[in-house]
Design an enzyme around this catalytic site. Structure first.
Site, PDB file in Angstrom:
ATOM      1  N   LYS A 276       0.842  -1.195   0.000  1.00  0.00           N
ATOM      2  CA  LYS A 276       0.000   0.000   0.000  1.00  0.00           C
ATOM      3  C   LYS A 276       0.878   1.247   0.000  1.00  0.00           C
ATOM      4  O   LYS A 276       1.886   1.307   0.684  1.00  0.00           O
ATOM      5  CB  LYS A 276      -0.911   0.011   1.230  1.00  0.00           C
ATOM      6  CG  LYS A 276      -2.247  -0.647   0.990  1.00  0.00           C
ATOM      7  CD  LYS A 276      -3.249  -0.269   2.062  1.00  0.00           C
ATOM      8  CE  LYS A 276      -4.633  -0.779   1.695  1.00  0.00           C
ATOM      9  NZ  LYS A 276      -5.648  -0.372   2.674  1.00  0.00           N
ATOM     10  N   GLU A 361     -18.933  -8.977  10.147  1.00  0.00           N
ATOM     11  CA  GLU A 361     -19.991  -8.314  10.896  1.00  0.00           C
ATOM     12  C   GLU A 361     -20.944  -9.310  11.549  1.00  0.00           C
ATOM     13  O   GLU A 361     -21.384  -9.109  12.691  1.00  0.00           O
ATOM     14  CB  GLU A 361     -20.770  -7.367   9.979  1.00  0.00           C
ATOM     15  CG  GLU A 361     -19.972  -6.199   9.454  1.00  0.00           C
ATOM     16  CD  GLU A 361     -19.206  -6.506   8.175  1.00  0.00           C
ATOM     17  OE1 GLU A 361     -18.581  -5.584   7.621  1.00  0.00           O
ATOM     18  OE2 GLU A 361     -19.237  -7.670   7.732  1.00  0.00           O
ATOM     19  N   ARG A 389     -25.364  -6.048   7.379  1.00  0.00           N
ATOM     20  CA  ARG A 389     -24.830  -7.354   7.010  1.00  0.00           C
ATOM     21  C   ARG A 389     -25.046  -8.390   8.116  1.00  0.00           C
ATOM     22  O   ARG A 389     -24.817  -9.575   7.905  1.00  0.00           O
ATOM     23  CB  ARG A 389     -23.341  -7.235   6.677  1.00  0.00           C
ATOM     24  CG  ARG A 389     -23.003  -6.105   5.730  1.00  0.00           C
ATOM     25  CD  ARG A 389     -21.553  -6.139   5.284  1.00  0.00           C
ATOM     26  NE  ARG A 389     -21.411  -6.923   4.073  1.00  0.00           N
ATOM     27  CZ  ARG A 389     -20.249  -7.247   3.520  1.00  0.00           C
ATOM     28  NH1 ARG A 389     -19.136  -6.867   4.087  1.00  0.00           N
ATOM     29  NH2 ARG A 389     -20.200  -7.950   2.414  1.00  0.00           N
TER      30      ARG A 389
END
Length: 622
Positions: A276, A361, A389
């Site tokens: 990244k 979740e 979710r």
């Protein structure tokens, strides 16, 4: 002419010589940095996928071949190479292009993504559709290591592995850097790819306690070193042909590998290692800081923010630490959003009571339920849009059993630049229909703190919803005080119109009430609703109005309408809130104004519905 300026679609990219691709990658990375620094947006992740994006579009015949980008916040290079370079200045702005893939924006955006771990399922559907229709095309899912922690990704792998005659490629973009530090056993497995210690430890597994099938698997591990050094065994057990890991920034490795994979049949799994922030030293050094920055000077980097109003996220983070110090039963849970949910200090101060469960979740909610059964007091910090979710777990595993779990719902209402995929528009509608739930909406920072304490002390499931960003500047009390459950308050006494406002709409409604000389009530509780206050306002006023930053359908206004019907009261009622449509990205204030939820719009809607309101009585503000 620069190479990048000649590329308006991938077909032009595929005409370039291989030797031109590395210079193109440098140009693309420079363009990305310059563009995002002017608009704000996701930076670190996009700098890390430049070469991978070039390679995929160079090798595969897009858009005939389908690419599905998981989460989708790393698709800026993809957008630039697919004809949207000249629109990047409008990224995430009102009427501009989205920060995520959108099917209605480009034929190259094959699937709308912005929540994680959906790519493999979607790409599998596309691959299977091609097989059914007799079409020769490839479907590619690009998924990050953070997204691979979610159960949905493994459900898709499990389904895909038994479908041999499909052209499906899963690319694992392994940058070991999700928004929050990646967690869990899978991440540890990937992190020890080339670790001799890992193989040595596996050889010493206590084989005497292993059942037959597991014992055989352990023997295989010992016999086949490759299966211990790379994660080939795990993915091949799912039915995929595993290739990798390879350097995701080396086009001379990426392109030949993809060309070879393109010739293979059946489910393929390519493990790519990237970094990244690649190519921008400041982002490489601190990819979290540069994950989703606002505008900044690339030469200077992101400067420390000037002190401003306290954000609701900070209010929650401070409350969490204070309550944890007061009650040792408190446990904090986040599904991979430590920074976003304001839990960094909590982790530092209470590491044994902090749990980041990864992008999971559903698990976070049931995990909280399990903790609650043993007398602990779990607090689940989760964005409104992400709680969607885990709806079944919310009902079945928490509310049905009336377990003592507090949900801190950040980003309730419109969220601005991230748009419809991240907007918390629906929590009121989907929470208030669940038995045992207490649902609150904070009107300012101090009330948010009080509501968190109230929900925490309530013996059952409770949710506190609060918006993204800063509050109104209210003074925050240090005490952990609570509010009487199901009781609102009058903010302003007026005449013939009564405005019942919820959460973030209270301050705007007070301004509108000043203009109209209307009574304004801060309802505070969506469930249980303050029915006595509703009854009183209906008796004392000619017209009733509800205002909320949430979906009108099934929302707080609907709760008031139901209460009036139950009471047998017939009064003109205007319900204001978010309309029955998905609201795009843009400046939050402009978005609220566009749906009539600023103070001016609220007043205008009341006048339009009830005409020139004649005050019955004018009194001073209280």
């Amino acid at each position: 002419m620069n190479l990048l300026e000649t590329i308006n679609e991938p077909a032009e990219l595929r005409k370039l010589a291989r030797a031109q691709l590395t210079p193109l990658a440098h140009e693309l990375r420079h363009f990305l940095l310059d563009s995002v620094s002017k608009t704000g947006g996701h930076l670190s992740s996009n700098l890390g996928t430049v070469e991978l994006t070039i390679a995929l579009h160079y090798v595969f015949n897009t858009p005939h071949d389908r690419i599905v980008w998981d989460v989708g916040h790393q698709t800026y290079s993809h957008k630039i190479l697919t004809g949207r370079r000249d629109q990047m200045h409008s990224l995430r702005q009102l009427n501009g292009i989205s920060g995520f893939p959108r099917r209605d924006e480009s034929e190259y955006d094959t699937f709308g993504t912005a929540h994680s771990s959906t790519s493999i399922s979607a790409a599998l559907g596309m691959a299977q559709a091609a097989k059914i229709k007799g079409e020769q095309r490839h479907a590619i899912a690009v998924i990050g290591d953070g997204s691979m922690t979610a159960g949905m990704a493994f459900e898709a792998l499990n389904n895909a592995g038994v479908q041999e005659d499909i052209n499906l490629l899963v690319v694992l973009n392994d940058n070991d850097m999700s928004i929050s530090p990646p967690v869990g056993a899978l991440n540890r497995y990937l992190a020890r790819l080339m670790s001799g210690q890992f193989y040595a430890a596996a050889k010493n597994v206590g084989k005497s306690v292993l059942p037959g099938p597991v014992l055989e698997l352990a023997k295989r591990f010992e016999e086949h070193a490759k299966g211990m050094v790379v994660p080939a065994t795990m993915f091949e057990e799912f039915g995929f042909n595993y290739i990798g890991p390879i350097d995701g920034h080396d086009l001379d490795s990426l392109i030949p590998t993809l060309e070879n994979i393109k010739k293979l049949k059946g489910p393929q799994f390519l493990h790519v290692v990237t970094k990244k922030g690649q190519g921008y030293k400041l982002a490489e050094a601190d990819p979290v800081l540069y994950h989703g920055p606002g505008k900044f000077n690339p030469t200077e980097g992101i400067l420390p923010a000037k002190a401003g109003k306290t954000t609701y996220t900070e209010v929650f983070g401070n409350w969490l630490c204070d309550m944890a110090a007061a009650d040792k039963r408190l446990v904090g849970i986040t599904p991979a959003m430590r920074e976003g949910s304001g839990m960094v200090r909590f982790e530092e101060q209470f590491p044994d009571r902090y749990f980041d469960v990864g992008i999971a979740e559903q698990h976070s909610v049931t995990f909280a339920g399990g903790l609650a059964t043993e007398g602990l007091k779990p607090v689940v910090a989760i964005y409104s849009t992400f709680l969607q979710r885990a709806y079944d777990q919310l009902i079945h595993d928490v509310a049905l059993q009336n377990l003592d779990v507090l949900f801190a719902l950040d980003r309730a209402g419109l969220v601005g630049a991230d748009g419809a995929t991240h907007a918390g528009n629906y929590d009121v509608s989907y929470l208030r229909c669940i038995p045992n739930m207490v649902v609150m909406a904070a009107s300012d920072e101090n009330e948010c703190r009080q509501m968190l304490s109230t929900g925490y002390q309530y013996n059952g499931p409770a949710a506190v919803r609060y918006p993204r960003g800063a509050g109104i500047g209210a003074v925050i009390e240090k005490e952990l005080t609570t509010l009487p459950i199901g009781k609102g308050e009058i903010k302003r006494q007026g005449a013939s119109v009564a405005i019942m406002a919820f959460g973030s709409m209270v301050a705007r409604s007070v301004v509108a009430g000043e203009e109209l000389n209307a009574t304004v009530a801060n309802m505070r509780f969506i469930k249980p609703l303050d029915v006595e206050l509703v009854k009183q306002l209906a008796q004392d006023h000619d017209y009733l109005v509800t205002v909320e930053e949430g979906a009108v359908m099934g929302g707080a206004g609907s709760a008031v309408a139901e209460a009036l019907a139950e009471l047998g009261i017939q009064k003109p009622l205007l319900i204001l809130g978010l309309p029955d449509k998905f609201i795009d990205h843009g400046d939050p204030a402009a978005l609220l104004a566009s749906v009539g939820l600023d103070a001016k719009g609220i007043a205008a809607s009341i006048r339009q519905r009830f005409g020139a309101v004649e005050p019955r009585l004018v009194v001073n503000n209280i």
